[in-house]
Design an enzyme around this catalytic site. Structure first.
Site, PDB file in Angstrom:
ATOM      1  N   CYS A  94      21.093 -48.276 -12.562  1.00  0.00           N
ATOM      2  CA  CYS A  94      21.879 -49.494 -12.375  1.00  0.00           C
ATOM      3  C   CYS A  94      23.268 -49.166 -11.833  1.00  0.00           C
ATOM      4  O   CYS A  94      23.773 -49.844 -10.937  1.00  0.00           O
ATOM      5  CB  CYS A  94      21.981 -50.241 -13.698  1.00  0.00           C
ATOM      6  SG  CYS A  94      22.956 -51.745 -13.623  1.00  0.00           S
ATOM      7  N   CYS A 190      20.795 -52.404 -19.405  1.00  0.00           N
ATOM      8  CA  CYS A 190      21.841 -52.730 -18.437  1.00  0.00           C
ATOM      9  C   CYS A 190      21.586 -54.080 -17.773  1.00  0.00           C
ATOM     10  O   CYS A 190      20.544 -54.290 -17.151  1.00  0.00           O
ATOM     11  CB  CYS A 190      21.886 -51.628 -17.382  1.00  0.00           C
ATOM     12  SG  CYS A 190      23.129 -51.855 -16.119  1.00  0.00           S
TER      13      CYS A 190
END
Length: 356
Positions: A94, A190
């Protein structure tokens, strides 16, 4: 351009940059399409907090939706790893694909010269290039999640919290009257947040029950799918007392995808949980130049682990091999081995297998 998430860390990052004389704007990223009311409420609350912070600081707040990019570049890989009975770390991907690629590109398109985040890390430059260093707050240090960054990202990135600890950050937020000063830290996947992980994963991967076994092959229970367990896990195994065994906790030691079997052992430091080294996938180096092997350094095989002495014994474009100075517990395929020298994060590799 500061990535304003609606949390205290990014809020204080914006505050500090304004105090240092930068021209600052904020950007709120929406990276997940909510699939229930609770998700929607949490995302709406974060946006509201980001709006309040921007208004109080007197900066413009941009909004952007990276949900497609997140699914294609991060979440699809996340699911593929779990299908392969591995345990991925989506925060690492991410950071590379969303926060330091999609966000960075969008910020530059909006006219920004650089981006800033609320990460606990330090970025430094010398005659050899840009370097990623441990944060002053070792408990909050996030360099483990940033090892996939390179020179192009670091030269355009500011990390204003790198020299502060969390208590100082909250104190600065309170002093400035920021509405996020007392907001709890976000946890979970995330950009997806806190969830009942097994239920969430079951939305995308079918449950595939199979046997839970001892190393000797005794079947002692049934698991719900190898994807739902990780090496070293103790809780949530559904194993009580087993006839003929000691009254001691059980831990996940191995996964056998070929037989769809989960192997458990008793004892926190059982030999099957300990490894003398690991094999990694293609290594990434922040400075782009790999070291010569054998190379003595330190590493982490999980976030917040104390740095451990090791030696890189083999280093190729497509793989690496590491020998530990002391055996390490619960080395987990799919997670990352991240290498350090002194206070500098050098890079890392995805763990392919533990070496006994």
């Amino acid at each position: 351009m500061v990535g304003l998430s609606g949390g205290v860390d990014s809020s204080v990052a914006a505050l500090l940059l304004l105090e240092q004389g930068y021209r600052v704007e904020g950007l709120f990223m929406k990276n997940w399409e909510e699939d229930d009311t609770a998700d929607h409420c949490a995302a709406a609350a974060d946006l509201e907090d980001a709006d309040k912070v921007a208004a109080l600081l007197g900066i413009r707040l941009h909004r952007v939706n990276f949900s497609t990019e997140y699914w294609d570049r991060v979440f699809a890989s996340f699911l593929a790893e779990y299908r392969a009975a591995r345990t991925p770390n989506p925060d690492i991907l991410c950071n590379r694909e969303i926060k330091f690629r999609a966000f960075l590109d969008h910020a530059l398109d909006l006219g920004a010269e650089c981006i800033a985040t609320g990460h606990y890390a330090r970025v430094a430059r010398d005659h050899t290039g840009w370097h990623l260093r441990l944060a002053a707050d070792t408990n909050k240090d996030q360099t483990y999640f940033l090892y996939l960054l390179g020179q192009d990202q670091l030269r355009r990135c500011l990390c204003p919290l790198g020299n502060l600890d969390k208590a100082e950050v909250r104190a600065l937020a309170r002093r400035a009257g920021l509405p996020t000063a007392g907001k709890k830290d976000s946890t979970g996947i995330c950009f997806i947040g806190e969830r009942r992980f097994r239920d969430f994963l079951a939305r995308y991967l079918p449950r595939t029950p199979g046997p839970i076994e001892t190393p000797e092959g005794q079947v002692i229970g049934e698991h719900q799918g190898l994807a739902y367990y990780t090496i070293g896990q103790r809780s949530g195994l559904g194993i009580g007392g087993v006839a003929g065994t000691a009254e001691a906790p059980w831990f996940v030691a191995r996964k056998d995808p070929a037989r769809n079997a989960l192997i458990l052992v008793q004892g926190h430091d059982h030999p099957l949980l300990m490894s003398r080294g690991l094999d990694g996938g293609p290594p990434h180096w922040i400075a782009a130049e790999p070291p010569a092997v054998p190379f003595a350094c330190r590493l982490r095989v999980r976030h917040r682990q104390a740095l451990q002495d090791c030696t890189l014994t083999e280093l190729r474009d497509d793989r690496c091999r590491v020998r530990f100075a002391r055996p390490q517990r619960a080395v987990t395929p799919g997670q990352a081995a991240v290498f350090y020298r002194d206070e500098e994060c050098l890079g890392g590799a995805v763990i392919e297998r533990a070496r006994v």
